[in-house]
Design an enzyme around this catalytic site. Structure first.
Site, PDB file in Angstrom:
ATOM      1  N   CYS A  46       0.808  -1.085  -0.139  1.00 43.48           N
ATOM      2  CA  CYS A  46       0.078  -0.049  -0.121  1.00 43.48           C
ATOM      3  C   CYS A  46       0.722   1.327  -0.002  1.00 43.48           C
ATOM      4  O   CYS A  46       0.600   2.249  -0.654  1.00 43.48           O
ATOM      5  CB  CYS A  46      -0.997   0.043   1.084  1.00 43.48           C
ATOM      6  N   ASP A  78      -3.275  -4.071   7.313  1.00 47.97           N
ATOM      7  CA  ASP A  78      -4.449  -4.855   7.798  1.00 47.97           C
ATOM      8  C   ASP A  78      -4.245  -6.028   6.939  1.00 47.97           C
ATOM      9  O   ASP A  78      -4.487  -7.074   7.615  1.00 47.97           O
ATOM     10  CB  ASP A  78      -5.687  -4.216   7.492  1.00 47.97           C
ATOM     11  N   CYS A 119      -2.543   3.453   3.128  1.00 52.73           N
ATOM     12  CA  CYS A 119      -3.113   2.346   3.515  1.00 52.73           C
ATOM     13  C   CYS A 119      -4.234   2.762   4.521  1.00 52.73           C
ATOM     14  O   CYS A 119      -4.435   3.947   4.889  1.00 52.73           O
ATOM     15  CB  CYS A 119      -2.168   1.253   4.290  1.00 52.73           C
ATOM     16  N   ASP A 120      -5.063   2.017   5.247  1.00 54.02           N
ATOM     17  CA  ASP A 120      -6.398   2.053   5.671  1.00 54.02           C
ATOM     18  C   ASP A 120      -6.424   3.020   7.000  1.00 54.02           C
ATOM     19  O   ASP A 120      -7.010   4.086   6.755  1.00 54.02           O
ATOM     20  CB  ASP A 120      -7.039   0.688   6.230  1.00 54.02           C
ATOM     21  N   CYS A 191      -5.367  -1.726  -1.468  1.00 51.31           N
ATOM     22  CA  CYS A 191      -6.044  -2.877  -1.981  1.00 51.31           C
ATOM     23  C   CYS A 191      -7.179  -2.334  -2.907  1.00 51.31           C
ATOM     24  O   CYS A 191      -7.975  -1.219  -2.652  1.00 51.31           O
ATOM     25  CB  CYS A 191      -6.842  -3.367  -0.628  1.00 51.31           C
ATOM     26  N   GLU A 442     -10.155  -6.270  12.481  1.00 49.84           N
ATOM     27  CA  GLU A 442     -11.003  -6.597  11.798  1.00 49.84           C
ATOM     28  C   GLU A 442     -11.292  -7.920  11.622  1.00 49.84           C
ATOM     29  O   GLU A 442     -10.377  -8.859  12.029  1.00 49.84           O
ATOM     30  CB  GLU A 442     -10.599  -6.151  10.151  1.00 49.84           C
ATOM     31  N   SER A 468     -13.353  -5.646   7.562  1.00 46.37           N
ATOM     32  CA  SER A 468     -12.618  -4.931   6.451  1.00 46.37           C
ATOM     33  C   SER A 468     -13.390  -4.232   5.510  1.00 46.37           C
ATOM     34  O   SER A 468     -14.666  -4.876   5.221  1.00 46.37           O
ATOM     35  CB  SER A 468     -11.834  -6.072   5.908  1.00 46.37           C
TER      36      SER A 468
END
Length: 555
Positions: A46, A78, A119-120, A191, A442, A468
């Protein structure tokens, strides 16, 4: 300039001496100083390309008359930590990143801040920190990954997670699983569906905190370099006009972001993160706002995990500006809201708008794929303060079945892989909330295994943890209060009858209140998972999911 406190005057000669050692020249002391938080790591795809992207960003900032200083912040994958104890670190990292940005902005008295994230949790983390820093700033997203390919179909990381369940059920061979694993992630980028990173990247554009159209550009697309350099001009304007995030982030801005998430079947993590960002901006926002906006916002983008196309294909079709254009045409966005450029959202959309001829990714509202958005808030005797479901991932709106109760994801995963979860079951995973885990991990490993085994339409899952953005199926998370603090989910026993009524927005255990009271009297709190260090401090301070899992302020 704020940075003059560090770089101007007789007494600051020692500071200037140190700054000269890192490349600041005589003429540079008259420029605004800008902090660039780079969440690069070579430990995951990511953020893998952000080191190079940061060089283009800094070049653009210098061309715009600013002087950038780069610093780092942690990034937790993640996808790598999923299903392991490492997943506890994911949401915790959001707060650490925000604190890191605030710390540097205050310590160096920078005039502006840029968050370079991918990333997240790096996206909301840098955004929270930039808002909190109180100076002009923006967030730039590193971009989505290119899709992988196997046997003529496009792959993302979610297909790998689901392949684990398919292998456990004997639906694919070990060799096929290995080929999917090898081909799913072809290079850098986040992702590749409308999972959490791409959802939040779109939400920040709708908020006005990222340039409209920028975040949709994929990580390895040739346009990314040019657009990154151009972003320097935007920040230079904001600094010149002292145009700070809190000057344009309004309640309507946040409602715009919610509408964008709902219209694209976005991740339920957006609920947590937008609540947290609203708190930083001093804007009132609640779970009910997500439900109300979602009820009137149709799904108009055919995106994974529930749909057909990847985020790369969304960019080719027209990107976020195309989604916003459709929503503006239908009166579903507040186009008059200002953005970081000083222009309105509607003006920014017109500047960025394009549409690929014949594209099949984004539809007009009158031809929507689903009449209502993807975010649903449920309440009831199992979730007095609320729970969140992403409806875009399932067509079922009513489910009733026996509870299969697990106090950890690992215990549930073991039963799933052994084939001991049956159609009609309601899998309950508890003590994995913000305080209990801690960090509200998650559940993608177990949900993907359920889907991979073909049980997706036949099994429901409840948890006080998170899901997620790649999750699909009747999966309900963010249950509040969580089990660790004595929420009703802690009182469930194996075989209890659970009712999920999506249309009625209810989540209930079919037990009389007297029985729940008897169980509550017997319930005893569990000892914390950590008694010292970061995770212990986090667990002591974190609030419940319905408040965004933010940390308590002392006052």
């Amino acid at each position: 300039m704020r940075s003059d406190q560090i770089k101007k005057g007789l007494k600051q000669a020692p500071a200037r001496a140190m700054l000269r050692a890192v490349g600041v020249g005589d003429e540079d002391f008259g420029r605004p100083f800008v902090g660039v938080v780079n969440t690069f790591t070579d430990g995951m795809p990511c953020n893998f390309h952000l080191r190079e992207l940061a060089q283009h960003l800094k070049a653009g900032l210098k061309e715009a008359g600013l002087f950038p200083f780069e610093f780092g912040a942690p990034a937790i994958s993640d996808g790598i930590s999923m299903g392991t104890p490492g997943m506890r670190a994911s949401l915790v990292s959001r707060e650490v990143i925000a604190d890191s940005v605030e710390l540097i902005a205050q310590g160096y008295l920078y005039d502006g801040m840029v968050g370079l994230s991918a990333c997240d949790k790096t996206i909301p983390g840098t955004a929270m920190g930039v808002i909190r820093s109180g100076v002009p700033g923006m967030i730039l997203y590193g971009g989505t990954i290119a899709p992988g390919e196997w046997q003529g179909r496009k792959l993302t990381i979610v297909e790998v997670f689901e392949a684990v369940g398919q292998r456990a059920a004997g639906k694919i061979s070990e060799e096929e699983l290995l080929e999917i694993e090898r081909r799913a992630i072809p290079g850098p980028g986040a992702c590749g569906g409308q999972y959490t990173a791409n959802t939040m990247a779109m939400a920040l554009e709708a908020l006005g905190l990222s340039p409209v159209g920028y975040n949709a550009i994929p990580a390895v697309h040739p346009e990314k370099e040019r657009a990154t350099k151009e972003a320097g001009k935007i920040l230079a304007w904001a600094i010149a006009h002292d145009w700070k995030p809190k000057d344009f982030l309004t309640r309507k801005s946040f409602l715009n972001a919610i509408a964008a998430v709902a219209a694209t079947g976005g991740s339920t993590n957006a609920v947590l993160h937008l609540l947290a960002l609203a708190k930083e901006a001093g804007v009132e926002l609640s779970l009910d706002d997500f439900d109300q906006i979602s009820r009137k916002t149709p799904v108009i983008a055919d995106l994974r995990p529930w749909g057909t196309y990847t985020a790369w294909e969304l960019y080719e079709a027209g990107g976020t500006a195309l989604v916003f254009k459709r929503l503006l045409e239908a009166g579903l966005l507040f186009g008059e809201e200002k953005t970081l450029t000083g222009r309105t959202l509607a003006e920014e959309v017109e500047r960025a708008y394009r549409e690929q001829e014949g594209q099949k990714v984004v539809f007009p509202v009158e031809k929507a794929l689903k009449p209502h958005g993807g975010l649903v808030v449920l309440k009831g005797n199992l979730a007095p303060k609320g729970a969140v479901l992403k409806l875009a991932g399932t067509e079922r709106t009513y489910f009733e079945g026996p509870a299969r109760v697990f106090d950890s994801e690992e215990a549930a995963m073991e039963k799933v892989l052994k084939g001991e979860i049956r159609p009609g079951d309601v899998v309950v995973i508890r003590y994995v909330g913000p305080k209990g885990a801690p960090g509200m991990p998650e559940m993608l490993s177990v949900t993907s295994a359920i889907v991979g085994e073909g049980l997706g339409p036949e099994v429901a899952l409840l948890t006080d943890g998170r899901f997620s953005g790649g999750t699909r199926g009747l999966m309900i998370g963010h249950i509040a209060p969580e089990a660790f603090v004595g929420g009703p989910i802690a009182l469930l026993e194996e075989g209890d009858r659970i009712r999920i009524d999506v249309e009625g927005r209810r989540l209930e255990v079919l037990l009389p209140e007297e029985e729940l009271e008897r169980r509550r009297a017997r319930w005893r709190p569990r000892p914390p998972a950590f008694t010292h260090g970061l995770f212990a401090r986090y667990a002591a301070l974190v609030r419940q999911a319905d408040e965004g899992a933010v940390l308590e302020d002392p006052l």
